[in-house]
Motif scaffolding. Structure first.
Motif, PDB file in Angstrom:
ATOM      1  N   LYS A  27       0.833  -1.216   0.000  1.00 49.20           N
ATOM      2  CA  LYS A  27       0.000   0.000   0.000  1.00 49.20           C
ATOM      3  C   LYS A  27       0.864   1.261   0.000  1.00 49.20           C
ATOM      4  CE  LYS A  27      -3.660   0.705   2.375  1.00 49.20           C
ATOM      5  NZ  LYS A  27      -4.554   0.888   3.545  1.00 49.20           N
ATOM      6  N   GLY A  31       0.923   3.685  -3.049  1.00 50.09           N
ATOM      7  CA  GLY A  31       0.068   4.791  -2.629  1.00 50.09           C
ATOM      8  C   GLY A  31      -1.411   4.433  -2.641  1.00 50.09           C
ATOM      9  N   MET A  32      -1.751   3.216  -2.196  1.00 48.37           N
ATOM     10  CA  MET A  32      -3.126   2.736  -2.246  1.00 48.37           C
ATOM     11  C   MET A  32      -3.926   3.193  -1.038  1.00 48.37           C
ATOM     12  SD  MET A  32      -3.096  -1.176  -3.644  1.00 48.37           S
ATOM     13  CE  MET A  32      -2.039  -1.796  -2.340  1.00 48.37           C
ATOM     14  N   THR A  33      -5.239   3.400  -1.247  1.00 42.97           N
ATOM     15  CA  THR A  33      -6.170   3.619  -0.150  1.00 42.97           C
ATOM     16  C   THR A  33      -6.742   2.266   0.283  1.00 42.97           C
ATOM     17  OG1 THR A  33      -8.072   3.841  -1.608  1.00 42.97           O
ATOM     18  CG2 THR A  33      -6.810   5.850  -1.128  1.00 42.97           C
ATOM     19  N   THR A  34      -7.432   2.257   1.430  1.00 47.19           N
ATOM     20  CA  THR A  34      -8.087   1.021   1.881  1.00 47.19           C
ATOM     21  C   THR A  34      -9.142   0.575   0.881  1.00 47.19           C
ATOM     22  OG1 THR A  34      -7.709   1.597   4.205  1.00 47.19           O
ATOM     23  CG2 THR A  34      -9.403  -0.044   3.760  1.00 47.19           C
ATOM     24  N   GLU A  35      -9.831   1.527   0.262  1.00 50.83           N
ATOM     25  CA  GLU A  35     -10.836   1.172  -0.743  1.00 50.83           C
ATOM     26  C   GLU A  35     -10.190   0.490  -1.943  1.00 50.83           C
ATOM     27  OE1 GLU A  35     -14.438   3.160  -3.432  1.00 50.83           O
ATOM     28  OE2 GLU A  35     -13.173   4.420  -2.157  1.00 50.83           O
ATOM     29  N   GLN A  36      -9.048   0.999  -2.422  1.00 58.18           N
ATOM     30  CA  GLN A  36      -8.361   0.352  -3.538  1.00 58.18           C
ATOM     31  C   GLN A  36      -7.875  -1.038  -3.163  1.00 58.18           C
ATOM     32  OE1 GLN A  36      -5.473   3.457  -4.246  1.00 58.18           O
ATOM     33  NE2 GLN A  36      -6.598   4.287  -5.997  1.00 58.18           N
ATOM     34  N   TYR A  37      -7.377  -1.178  -1.935  1.00 61.06           N
ATOM     35  CA  TYR A  37      -6.962  -2.501  -1.474  1.00 61.06           C
ATOM     36  C   TYR A  37      -8.158  -3.451  -1.435  1.00 61.06           C
ATOM     37  CZ  TYR A  37      -5.327  -6.247   1.582  1.00 61.06           C
ATOM     38  OH  TYR A  37      -5.029  -7.475   2.110  1.00 61.06           O
ATOM     39  N   TRP A  88      -1.962  -1.060  -8.336  1.00 57.79           N
ATOM     40  CA  TRP A  88      -3.036  -1.826  -7.732  1.00 57.79           C
ATOM     41  C   TRP A  88      -3.922  -2.497  -8.780  1.00 57.79           C
ATOM     42  CZ3 TRP A  88      -8.299  -1.224  -8.232  1.00 57.79           C
ATOM     43  CH2 TRP A  88      -8.777  -0.026  -8.759  1.00 57.79           C
ATOM     44  N   ALA A 249      -3.783   0.305  11.264  1.00 58.48           N
ATOM     45  CA  ALA A 249      -4.685   1.460  11.290  1.00 58.48           C
ATOM     46  C   ALA A 249      -5.127   1.819  12.704  1.00 58.48           C
ATOM     47  CB  ALA A 249      -5.909   1.169  10.422  1.00 58.48           C
ATOM     48  N   GLN A 375     -15.908   0.401   1.946  1.00 64.98           N
ATOM     49  CA  GLN A 375     -16.689   1.632   1.917  1.00 64.98           C
ATOM     50  C   GLN A 375     -16.784   2.308   3.278  1.00 64.98           C
ATOM     51  OE1 GLN A 375     -17.891   2.914  -1.087  1.00 64.98           O
ATOM     52  NE2 GLN A 375     -16.602   1.225  -1.817  1.00 64.98           N
ATOM     53  N   ASP A 378     -12.630   3.206   6.726  1.00 69.48           N
ATOM     54  CA  ASP A 378     -11.911   4.471   6.899  1.00 69.48           C
ATOM     55  C   ASP A 378     -12.787   5.559   7.512  1.00 69.48           C
ATOM     56  OD1 ASP A 378      -9.553   3.469   5.925  1.00 69.48           O
ATOM     57  OD2 ASP A 378      -9.843   4.182   3.877  1.00 69.48           O
TER      58      ASP A 378
END
Length: 419
Positions: A27, A31-37, A88, A249, A375, A378
């Protein structure tokens, strides 16, 4: 034979758990967000969901030996391809290939148990290969962290992929069905065959016809397994894919701390698998029938899911890990009972198809819950999600008792449970 299947299950889950352990590092690099993961995870889940039904049918058509070998070869190569990802999106594609090929593990294990074990030994045999799911998850944190710290995150996928390749070769040369195994004597063959016919109540007899998806889908017994698995699977997938991210987190743990703590829930899950194998025979000795012994075991596991529901009350990461341990134990206990029911209620010529379709339905539940995590985590945190996991298992236990009830009349549908 069950040791061979268990080793394959360990490596299957080691491969799929590699990303969850490497996720904080990956991540950060991409540079991934939790949504992208979560979309990457859902790529795996979607392919796995579709292919469980296909994998079960392929195993019934090609046989356990050839079918499982081909799937193992595919998941090893797909896992190694993760090391070639450049973002990703490409990681999600490789993850989808891995999910499609790994879908055969549980149907293959269930089919092996139905081929090799008499009825009274099936719970313990199922718990043995199911322990492989948690052992693979347990090995992943220290092994993957070691690879990351030594050679970078891409090496972790190469190492775990090569291990699966080696196992695929071992499976091809070592596995045979009982009637084809050169080292199996006539006495043991009779023990297996007689034990699959005798020792059942009339209502426990499985279907004896070739696999027919429509007939399986029409049976109430199938849905009594599939719906509780739909409701239970989100917990296991959340533990598999999100424990390291949750620890980072919520508690700001570093990679070494994750390696130190993240494997413990899966050690507890091993004991849950063992409980799923030991408790039903004990209940049967105390007078419970074969099917009721599985139902009681599943219900006790569901009640224990109250533990992880309290994770939001944890004041230290140690307390959170302890509650995850209760959850790991509880899930594998209830899931082992549900998987064993499939080999109890369906003939060995239909069991992989039934198990695969039930697995597809279960993974739809996991996929939907992963979407909910992506969704909401975060924004609202993880605590409400862990409460929801427990409530889903409570509902699943209720559905199992409601749907899998003795019938007084004898019907012709596959796998029907009578009394």
């Amino acid at each position: 034979m069950i040791g061979l299947v268990t080793l394959g299950t360990i490596l299957n889950y080691l491969a799929r758990s590699t990303l969850s352990v490497a996720a904080p590092t990956v991540k950060a690099e991409f540079g991934m967000t939790t949504e992208q993961y979560s979309w990457i995870v859902m790529g795996f889940q979607a392919a796995y969901t579709v292919m469980q039904t296909v994998a079960g049918a392929v195993l019934d058509a090609l046989g356990t030996r050839l079918g499982f070998f081909l799937f193992a070869l595919a998941w090893a190569l797909s896992n190694m391809a993760h090391g070639l990802a450049t973002g990703w999106q490409s990681l999600a594609i490789f993850r989808g290939f891995l999910g499609a090929s790994e879908a055969a593990a549980i149907p293959a294990g269930t089919k092996t148990v139905s081929e090799w074990f008499p009825d009274r030994e099936r719970p313990l045999a199922t718990s043995a290969f199911q322990m492989g799911t948690s052992v693979g998850n347990m090995i992943a944190p220290p092994l993957v962290v070691f690879c990351i710290l030594s050679w970078g995150w891409r090496s972790a996928f190469m190492v775990t992929g090569v291990l699966s390749l080696l196992w695929a070769g071992l499976w091809w040369f070592a596995y045979r069905a009982p009637e084809q195994h050169p080292c199996l004597g006539g006495g043991e063959k009779r023990l297996i065959t007689d034990g699959q016919i005798g020792g059942r109540q009339a209502g426990d007899r499985p279907v004896g016809r070739p696999a027919n998806r429509r007939e399986v889908l029409r049976s109430r017994e199938f849905w009594s397994i599939a719906l509780p698995r739909f409701l239970a699977e989100p917990a296991w997938q959340t533990f598999n894919f999100f424990i390291p991210i949750y620890l980072v987190a919520t508690w700001q743990l570093d990679l070494k701390s994750i390696a130190l703590w993240a494997w413990l829930p899966f050690l507890a899950a091993d004991f849950g698998s063992l409980a799923a194998g030991l408790l039903p025979p004990l209940l049967m000795r105390l007078g419970a029938g074969m099917v009721p012994s599985r139902k009681i075991t599943m219900t006790l596991g569901a009640l224990l899911m109250a533990g992880p529901a309290c994770i939001g009350l944890a004041t230290t990461p140690t307390a959170a890990i302890a509650l995850f341990c209760i959850g790991g134990f509880a899930h594998q206990m209830l899931n082992g009972a549900l998987i064993t029911l499939c080999s109890d209620l369906f003939d060995k010529r239909t069991v992989a198809t039934a198990s695969g379709m039930a697995g597809s339905i279960a993974w739809i539940g996991g996929l939907l819950f992963t979407f909910a995590i992506g969704q909401s985590a975060d924004i609202f945190g993880y605590s409400p999600l862990f409460v929801a996991l427990a409530l889903l298992d409570f509902l699943g236990a209720g559905l199992l008792w409601m749907l899998l009830r003795p019938r007084l009349a004898v019907h012709k549908s596959p796998g029907e449970y009578h009394d």
